[in-house]
Design an enzyme around this catalytic site. Structure first.
Site: not given
Length: 983
Positions: A187-188, A287, A353
């Site tokens: 991830n990233e 994302e 969020y």
């Protein structure tokens, strides 16, 4: 050979004509392929319109289906899912994929049932504002060595996790009849050096190998951490570790909860980025901003008007389409709750969020606007193969308008995406757009953008056999190929729309509604023009086409429920419904269209099935009075819940017990864990010895209680430093008397205090210093100095005035890493006495010795209380009523408050820090029909004491629902058992 070649080419032509395409595959499966335009699943091009969903943040599996149905209804065809190692592994070598919300097979089953593909993201590192970024907490204490590298110590820890979760993912791949179409590696993770021997390259190769061992064959993917590097693309410096589908994460909003005029600046360089770094692959945003998280001391999500505005998806998501993105995943689409101690310190309990779907599972206007884009991309197959024809401010009569121009090379279909060049402006601009069509160059007049608005103008847009729009200045929402071709447009009230049918003579038409249609002739055909009125207008044309003209509000309540369970929905595989708050599904049976859905208020419902044999509408199983319109639809009334009165019980019968008996010097801690380590596996050296890091002794989440002993009356105080995350406070007592501490700070993970000892309270021997620490989570990888390994607990404790501590003991959550409550899992509880004893669990019988005291009474000094009460609810069986607990405290109150509903910690309230004071409970955590056990723990951080001034149940919305919320949740709420061994 020539005959074979001819037959092969003939077959290929037939398949291509049917929409089947070939593309690049990964050598393991051809079920999912790709080219520079789009992903293809089973030979069909697919616009992936995905929403991020974290099952761990909604611990009621049955409600996953509720969320999935809402996403499907609002245009999504996929979900992107993190699998948090921390949630499934309480101790090394142990994995739970069976109990309660840990049963991820149900996740895949519900996704398939709802008609959603799955993008699997199992890490091993996830980030996601979750504690330790999703690493198992037992491993987040230094024993993994150099995390997120090829370090052998790290490899040995994460490999079993990826193997175990990978096997379940593999079982549910598209190749096995499941919904999984992509599998993300890590991830990233920014690729810093293009060297085949670099530790990151080796690490990514290790991940690929272990996933392959687990049986994963679908294409791999990765998400670049913004435009900060170029990582793991086969099209750029591929020295190893590259994935099949490169992706770029982007959160460009720059919005502020307190300043509505900040940010809203579009990024218009995505296309160039993908052309430079992943030019053989489809453009993928794994994302893209669906909202943003809020920190301790920040704003509460319900107040973030700019993040909640439907203008955001309208402008930003359409800009992404203009940038040729065909894999689009929104983070978050449903955020949920950081219940228990699952949050990283950067967030509080709510993980709403400001996402399109509220934490309470209620549909925001933001989701309704997002639906318009999802339904459009679902049917617009020509959008899946386009090239960038051009972009800039030269396409219109007004240079303040920016245009993306996309063209399909096979069909000549055009897509012109319009927005203000200064995307933050609120100006209203009317202009002419110059387009290229099969009939030549055309200038389309009277297009209006109202401030933060975007439009997709189509040309040569096919919407069925012999039905093509030469152009339309009204936006297409969707279309259906039923008994006739049905076309659905939308505009704001008062905006003008003009369209032309390609190669059609002037048509007769009949109008039903408030938008009047006029005609004018041109060299390229008859122009049909209208000004959008309020509500819905239907127009029946003499060529059979039925057109709906919707204002924005009506479009928000327009649905196209599929009649197939496949995520890929053809235009002849859905029907059209307008009116209700939500349409979950629809089917036609024996002359009746059966619709399930939800309504807050009673609304009209209009259904077009294209089946003349359908005479009735059933809404949630009940036949409603129906009439047929002149153009073939059915109209009735769908009941709502506006007349339902929700009466929630008052919470006025509480029992209280001391939850900090450890303060007293004579408390028996002989069974506690002895802190006797002089070295730590953690690379960060302690400030004093023995080591007092809680993780070194097997206690990770939640409150910790320490007891240190020392001798002598000459000690004047102690210097103590505690690190338990941002905003985490702590307090200390010497021989039962308050000695000081820290209320915590949102900006500090560690706080220090010089404690002052009262000499009159000291003894010659065996003085006891009790330290109680709050906890807000383990850090994520990006936090210095050591990310997830930053220790928790007491970093150092030294006496002032001479002497040393003679011993230390620690107590944390009951059982430590034993996971004695596998349903709720390893992060639900901390080490407060009431938690260790299970006072928060259903079935606990409060002893007669407990006092009749409530949180409104509180404590007068530096003390702690555990309050319990029970109450019953009896909501109607067909209602969805999200319920929460509203807390309040007098100004200046410094305390740590936790809320437990039926054993689940669903609220961490710091009145001196904020911002959250309202805590929702999903059905399954709360019993809508039955008894509930509510517990509140509270301990004061100063000797001023603490109390609450508000504790009341509140209802959010109320909805008549076709979803079954009247279920037996008992298996999710295991009850009390004796825990005296954890005292």
């Amino acid at each position: 050979m020539r005959i074979f070649s001819f037959l092969f080419l003939l077959l290929l032509g037939i398949l291509t004509g049917q929409g089947l395409v070939s593309g690049t595959d990964n050598g393991k499966t051809t079920d999912v392929t790709w080219d520079k335009y789009s992903l293809s699943v089973k030979g069909q091009r697919l616009f992936v319109f995905s929403g991020e969903f974290h099952y761990q943040r909604l611990p009621v599996p049955e409600l996953w289906l509720d969320v999935f149905q809402k996403l499907r209804a609002n245009g999504f065809n996929a979900i992107s899912v993190y699998f948090f190692w921390s949630f499934h592994s309480a101790s090394e070598g142990e994995f739970d994929f069976e109990n309660g919300a840990h049963d991820i097979q149900r996740l895949f089953d519900y996704a398939k049932e709802a008609g959603l593909y799955v993008i699997a993201r199992a890490g091993p590192y996830c980030n996601a504002e979750t504690s330790a970024g999703g690493f198992a907490l037992w491993a987040a204490n230094g024993q993994m060595g150099n995390e997120r590298t090829s370090d052998e110590a790290y490899y040995e820890k994460w490999r079993p996790w990826i193997l175990e979760v990978g096997k379940i993912i593999a079982k549910n791949q598209i190749t096995n009849g499941g919904p999984v179409i992509l599998n993300q590696h890590e991830n990233e993770l920014v690729e810093t050096t293009y060297d085949p021997n670099h530790t990151l390259v080796v690490y990514m190769k290790q991940i690929a190998q272990v996933f392959e061992e687990a049986g994963i064959v679908v294409p791999s993917s990765h998400n670049e951490k913004g435009m900060r590097g170029v990582s793991w693309s086969t099209d750029y410096h591929n020295v190893g570790g590259a994935v099949n589908i490169y992706g770029l994460d982007s959160y460009p909003g720059g919005l502020s909860c307190t300043n509505p005029n900040s940010g809203f600046n579009l990024v218009r360089t995505y296309h160039q980025w993908f052309q430079n770094y992943s030019f053989t692959q489809p453009s993928y945003l794994p994302e893209f901003e669906g909202g943003w998280f809020q920190p301790w001391g920040g704003s509460f999500y319900d107040t973030c008007a700019t993040e909640l505005s439907p203008e955001f998806p309208d402008v930003y998501y359409k800009n992404n389409i203009g940038s040729r993105v065909t894999l689009h995943s929104i983070y978050m689409t449903y955020g949920g709750t950081n219940w228990g101690h699952s949050a990283a310190p950067v967030v509080y309990t709510s993980y709403d969020y400001a996402a399109p779907l509220r934490e309470t599972r209620e549909i925001r206007d933001k989701l309704k606007q997002t639906k318009l884009i999802g339904l459009f991309t679902r049917v617009s197959k020509d959008l899946l193969k386009t090239y960038m024809e051009g972009n800039g401010t030269g396409y219109t009569s007004d240079s303040s308008i920016y245009t993306w121009s996309l063209r399909n090379p096979d069909t000549n279909a055009g897509f012109y995406v319009l927005a203000h060049s200064t995307s933050s402006t609120r100006d209203v601009t009317t202009f002419t757009l110059n387009v290229t069509t099969s009939a030549g160059a055309i200038s389309i007049p009277d297009i209006e953008l109202n401030g933060r608005q975007s439009k997709i103008i189509v040309t040569d847009y096919n919407f069925g056999t012999n039905s093509t729009l030469l152009f339309s200045s009204a936006e297409v929402l969707t279309y259906a190929n039923l008994d006739v071709n049905v076309l659905v447009f939308y505009l704001n009230v008062g905006q003008k729309g003009t369209f032309v049918f390609k190669d059609e003579p002037k048509l007769a038409f009949q109008t039903y509604g408030n938008s009047n249609l006029t005609t004018s002739e041109s060299s390229y055909g008859t122009q049909y023009s209208y000004t959008q009125g309020k509500g819905v207008t239907a127009v029946k044309f003499s060529n059979g086409v039925l057109a709906y003209f919707l204002d924005k509000e009506s479009a928000w309540n327009f649905f196209a429920p599929p009649t197939t369970s496949s995520p890929q929905v053809a235009p002849n595989e859905h029907i059209l419904v307008q009116g209700p708050y939500l349409v979950r599904g629809a089917s036609v049976n024996h002359g009746t269209v059966e619709i399930t859905g939800d309504n807050a208020n009673t609304t009209s419902i209009e259904v077009y099935t294209g089946n003349s044999q359908v005479k009735k509408i059933k809404w949630n199983g009940k036949t409603i009075e129906t009439r047929k319109t002149a153009y073939g639809s059915l109209i009735g009334t769908a009941p709502g819940a506006e007349d339902v009165k929700i009466q929630l019980p008052s919470l006025d019968s509480w029992k209280a017990q001391d939850t900090l008996p450890e303060i007293q010097p004579d408390y028996d801690d002989s069974k506690w864990t002895v802190c006797n380590k002089t070295t730590s596996v953690n690379a960060i050296a302690p400030l004093s010895l023995p080591v007092l890091y809680s993780g070194d002794y097997g206690y990770h989440a939640g409150t910790k209680v320490y007891r240190g002993r020392f001798d002598g009356r000459n000690v004047t105080g102690a210097n103590v430093t505690v690190q338990n995350g941002a905003a985490a406070g702590w307090a200390a007592w010497v021989n039962g008397q308050y000695a000081g501490g820290s209320a915590g700070s949102p900006n500090l993970a560690a706080t220090s205090a010089v404690l002052t000892f009262n000499s009159s309270s000291l003894k010659d021997q065996d003085n006891v210093l009790t330290v109680v620490t709050d906890y807000t989570g383990h850090d994520q990888n990006s936090v210095r100095p050591k990310g997830t390994q930053n220790p928790r607990g007491i970093l150092g404790a030294t006496l002032i005035g001479g002497g040393n501590f003679t011993s230390w003991r620690i107590q944390g959550n009951a059982g430590g890493e034993k996971n004695i409550d596998p349903v709720r899992g390893p992060m639900n509880e901390g080490g407060l006495y009431g938690e260790r004893m299970g006072w928060h669990l259903p079935g606990y019988k409060v002893p007669k010795s407990a006092s009749k005291s409530s949180p409104l009474d509180g404590v007068s000094g530096a003390e702690g209380r555990f309050y319990t009460t029970t109450f019953k609810l009896k909501l109607d069986k067909d209602l969805d009523v999200p319920i929460g607990l509203q807390l309040g405290a007098p100004e200046g109150t410094k305390a740590v408050v936790q809320v437990f509903m039926n054993g689940y910690q669903f609220g961490h309230y710091l009145p001196h820090t904020g911002p959250q004071s309202l805590f929702p409970f999903p059905p399954g955590v709360i019993n809508n029909r039955g008894e509930n056990t509510l517990a509140i723990s509270m301990w004061a951080l100063t000797d001023a004491g603490a109390k609450l001034d508000k504790v009341e149940l509140v209802a959010y919305g109320k909805y008549r629902s076709g979803f079954d919320f009247n279920q037996d949740w008992g298996y999710l709420q295991p009850g009390w058992k004796d825990r005296s061994q954890y005292a």
